[in-house]
Write a protein that holds these residues in place. Structure first.
Motif, short mmCIF file in Angstrom:
data_model
loop_
_atom_site.label_atom_id
_atom_site.label_comp_id
_atom_site.label_asym_id
_atom_site.label_seq_id
_atom_site.Cartn_x
_atom_site.Cartn_y
_atom_site.Cartn_z
N LEU A 41 1.76 8.42 12.49
CA LEU A 41 1.59 7.01 12.13
C LEU A 41 0.20 6.54 12.49
O LEU A 41 -0.30 6.79 13.60
N TYR A 42 -0.43 5.84 11.54
CA TYR A 42 -1.72 5.17 11.79
C TYR A 42 -1.59 3.71 11.39
O TYR A 42 -1.06 3.40 10.32
N THR A 43 -2.05 2.80 12.25
CA THR A 43 -2.15 1.38 11.90
C THR A 43 -3.52 0.87 12.30
O THR A 43 -4.07 1.27 13.33
N SER A 44 -4.06 -0.02 11.47
CA SER A 44 -5.41 -0.53 11.73
C SER A 44 -5.44 -1.56 12.85
O SER A 44 -6.50 -1.83 13.43
N LYS A 45 -4.27 -2.15 13.17
CA LYS A 45 -4.15 -3.10 14.27
C LYS A 45 -2.85 -2.86 15.00
O LYS A 45 -1.89 -2.31 14.43
N THR A 46 -2.78 -3.29 16.24
CA THR A 46 -1.53 -3.32 16.99
C THR A 46 -1.45 -4.63 17.74
O THR A 46 -2.48 -5.23 18.09
N ASP A 48 -0.96 -6.97 20.84
CA ASP A 48 -1.02 -7.00 22.30
C ASP A 48 0.06 -7.97 22.77
O ASP A 48 -0.05 -9.18 22.57
N PRO A 49 1.16 -7.48 23.40
CA PRO A 49 2.25 -8.36 23.79
C PRO A 49 1.85 -9.41 24.82
O PRO A 49 2.49 -10.46 24.92
N ALA A 50 0.81 -9.16 25.58
CA ALA A 50 0.38 -10.11 26.61
C ALA A 50 -0.38 -11.28 26.02
O ALA A 50 -0.19 -12.43 26.43
N THR A 51 -1.24 -11.01 25.06
CA THR A 51 -2.09 -12.07 24.51
C THR A 51 -1.69 -12.50 23.11
O THR A 51 -2.09 -13.57 22.64
N GLY A 52 -0.90 -11.67 22.39
CA GLY A 52 -0.56 -11.96 21.01
C GLY A 52 -1.66 -11.60 20.05
O GLY A 52 -1.53 -11.80 18.83
N GLY A 53 -2.77 -11.06 20.55
CA GLY A 53 -3.89 -10.68 19.72
C GLY A 53 -3.86 -9.23 19.31
O GLY A 53 -2.85 -8.53 19.47
N ASN A 54 -4.99 -8.75 18.81
CA ASN A 54 -5.11 -7.39 18.32
C ASN A 54 -5.52 -6.46 19.46
O ASN A 54 -6.55 -6.66 20.10
N ALA A 55 -4.72 -5.42 19.70
CA ALA A 55 -5.01 -4.45 20.75
C ALA A 55 -5.78 -3.25 20.21
O ALA A 55 -6.09 -2.34 20.97
N GLY A 56 -6.07 -3.23 18.90
CA GLY A 56 -6.85 -2.15 18.34
C GLY A 56 -6.04 -1.20 17.47
O GLY A 56 -4.84 -1.37 17.26
N TYR A 342 5.84 -4.96 15.39
CA TYR A 342 5.15 -6.25 15.29
C TYR A 342 3.67 -6.03 15.02
O TYR A 342 3.08 -5.03 15.47
N SER A 343 3.07 -6.97 14.30
CA SER A 343 1.63 -6.93 14.03
C SER A 343 1.03 -8.30 14.33
O SER A 343 1.71 -9.32 14.22
N PRO A 344 -0.25 -8.35 14.68
CA PRO A 344 -0.90 -9.62 14.98
C PRO A 344 -1.22 -10.41 13.70
O PRO A 344 -1.02 -9.92 12.58
N THR A 345 -1.74 -11.59 13.88
CA THR A 345 -2.16 -12.43 12.76
C THR A 345 -3.24 -11.72 11.95
O THR A 345 -4.07 -10.99 12.49
N GLY A 346 -3.24 -11.94 10.64
CA GLY A 346 -4.21 -11.31 9.77
C GLY A 346 -3.63 -10.12 9.05
O GLY A 346 -2.39 -9.96 8.96
N THR A 347 -4.49 -9.26 8.54
CA THR A 347 -4.07 -8.12 7.72
C THR A 347 -4.07 -6.83 8.52
O THR A 347 -5.04 -6.51 9.19
N THR A 348 -2.96 -6.10 8.42
CA THR A 348 -2.83 -4.79 9.06
C THR A 348 -2.42 -3.77 8.02
O THR A 348 -1.51 -4.02 7.21
N THR A 349 -3.07 -2.64 8.01
CA THR A 349 -2.70 -1.55 7.11
C THR A 349 -2.15 -0.39 7.92
O THR A 349 -2.48 -0.22 9.10
N GLY A 350 -1.31 0.40 7.28
CA GLY A 350 -0.72 1.53 7.97
C GLY A 350 -0.40 2.67 7.03
O GLY A 350 -0.18 2.47 5.83
N VAL A 351 -0.38 3.88 7.57
CA VAL A 351 -0.04 5.09 6.84
C VAL A 351 0.91 5.92 7.69
O VAL A 351 0.75 6.02 8.90
N ASN A 352 1.91 6.48 7.02
CA ASN A 352 2.88 7.33 7.72
C ASN A 352 3.19 8.53 6.85
O ASN A 352 3.43 8.39 5.65
N CYS A 353 3.17 9.72 7.44
CA CYS A 353 3.56 10.93 6.72
C CYS A 353 4.34 11.83 7.67
O CYS A 353 4.15 11.80 8.88
N GLY A 354 5.25 12.61 7.09
CA GLY A 354 6.06 13.44 7.97
C GLY A 354 7.01 14.34 7.21
O GLY A 354 6.89 14.56 5.99
N ILE A 355 8.00 14.85 7.92
CA ILE A 355 8.98 15.77 7.37
C ILE A 355 10.37 15.38 7.86
O ILE A 355 10.55 14.96 9.02
#
Length: 359
Positions: A41-46, A48-56, A342-355
């Motif tokens: 799994l890859y996401t462009s944002k995560t 942050d449960p403490a601040t509600g902001g983007n943790a990266g 959960y994702s922060p405010t704004g736009t988040t993209t993600g990719v998932n691949c597997g078996i």
């Protein structure tokens, strides 16, 4: 005396023959089954449960990209006259670390029930899925995938409530002229307080093989004697109405869902999407979900996702999925049940691949 002994032996022999005859005619079976599903799994944002902001950004191995990893036992016994007894014991498990996952925090926490079925319907007693949740599964364009589907929105609002219903009794009708229905009632288990933890759900479906229309309702109170992680006793009302149309290898689905959470969101969810079996080995699907909080319209989000599954065999599937979500206000819709609910405010993209392997 000899005559009495001979008579007694004859009775015992006759009874033994009857018992053996009954055992020979009774048809019973027990099946071990399961799903093992893991991916990246890859996401462009995560969030942050403490601040509600983007943790990266994040890049991780996750359990259950499309289907929840699980194993279980189910069995039936033919009782004669069209009647059969049945049971199911089903547990979720994480292929990432071997712990419980998607399992209500318990061994056999997905389903655990015993029941009877005949031509007039089916009655089940125990832990089971609600008619409301099963209706959402029927009409989700991506089959409630663990990534980029209506399941993420569901769990974001009410956690496991309505998915796993303990202390429940349910009835499902037979199909008559395309129509069928289900009803479930869950006892809270609190002495002297019948309403604490009480839950019920109903659904009605029409399906003629081409057109399917389904409506469902759920109502649950907080409290009760069942305490799990994630919680399954969030006080909420759920309503849904949807339809699908199948033509050849293409199926179109659309639905409306309302989640009214006590002391929280009153969200309307509108979704639509397509599923296309491009070849016997390749399935393509996609959907769009728009979520709006009726109490505060500045809280809204839109999520879109696409997925592909390539069937190596009947049991083993390779898959890839991509999704984008845009959150406004206090809305925190994520992209994945595992590691990105959960994702922060704004736009988040993600990719998932597997078996995924089914046994």
């Amino acid at each position: 005396m000899y005559s009495q002994r001979k008579s007694g032996r004859a009775v015992i022999a006759g009874a033994t023959i009857l018992l053996l005859s009954g055992a020979a005619h009774a048809q019973s079976s027990v099946t071990l089954y399961g799903v093992a599903d893991g991916g990246l799994l890859y996401t462009s944002k995560t969030l942050d449960p403490a601040t509600g902001g983007n943790a990266g950004k994040q890049f991780s191995l996750v359990d259950s990209g499309i289907a929840p990893s699980q194993f279980g036992l189910m069995g039936t016994e033919d009782l004669g006259g069209g009647m059969k007894a049945e049971f199911r014991l089903e547990s979720g498990i994480s292929v990432a670390n071997g712990s419980f996952n998607d399992s209500n925090g318990n061994l056999f926490g997905r389903q655990a029930y015993v029941g009877l079925a005949n031509p007039y319907g089916e009655v089940k007693l125990g832990l089971q899925f609600s008619p409301f949740f099963l209706a959402l599964y029927d009409l989700d364009p991506r089959g409630l995938s663990q990534f980029g589907s209506g399941l993420v929105i569901y769990l974001d609002h009410v956690a496991g409530t309505g998915v796993f219903n303990a202390n429940s009794v349910s009835y499902s009708s037979p199909v008559v002229a395309g129509f069928s229905g289900s009803a479930l009632f869950s006892f809270g288990g609190v002495a002297g307080n019948f309403q604490s933890g009480r839950q019920y759900s109903v659904s009605l479906k029409y399906d003629n093989g081409t057109v399917m229309v389904e409506a469902a309702y759920y109502d649950g109170n907080s409290g009760g004697t069942v305490s799990t992680v994630p919680p399954t006793n969030v006080a909420f009302e759920g309503r849904m109405l949807g339809a699908s149309y199948k033509i050849g290898k293409l199926t179109a689905k659309a639905s409306f869902v309302n989640y009214k959470v006590a002391g929280g969101f009153n969200s309307n969810v509108y979704d639509a999407g397509l599923d296309f079996l491009a070849t016997p080995d390749l399935d393509l699907n996609g959907g769009v979900w728009f979520v709006s909080d009726r109490n505060q319209t500045t809280n809204h989000s839109v999520m879109g996702s696409l997925g592909a599954q390539y069937f190596l065999t009947r049991r083993t599937t390779l898959y890839g999925q991509v999704a984008v979500v845009n959150n406004h206000g206090a809305m925190n819709t994520g992209l994945s049940v595992n590691d990105a609910l959960y994702s922060p405010t704004g736009t988040t993209t993600g990719v998932n691949c597997g078996i995924r392997h089914v046994f």
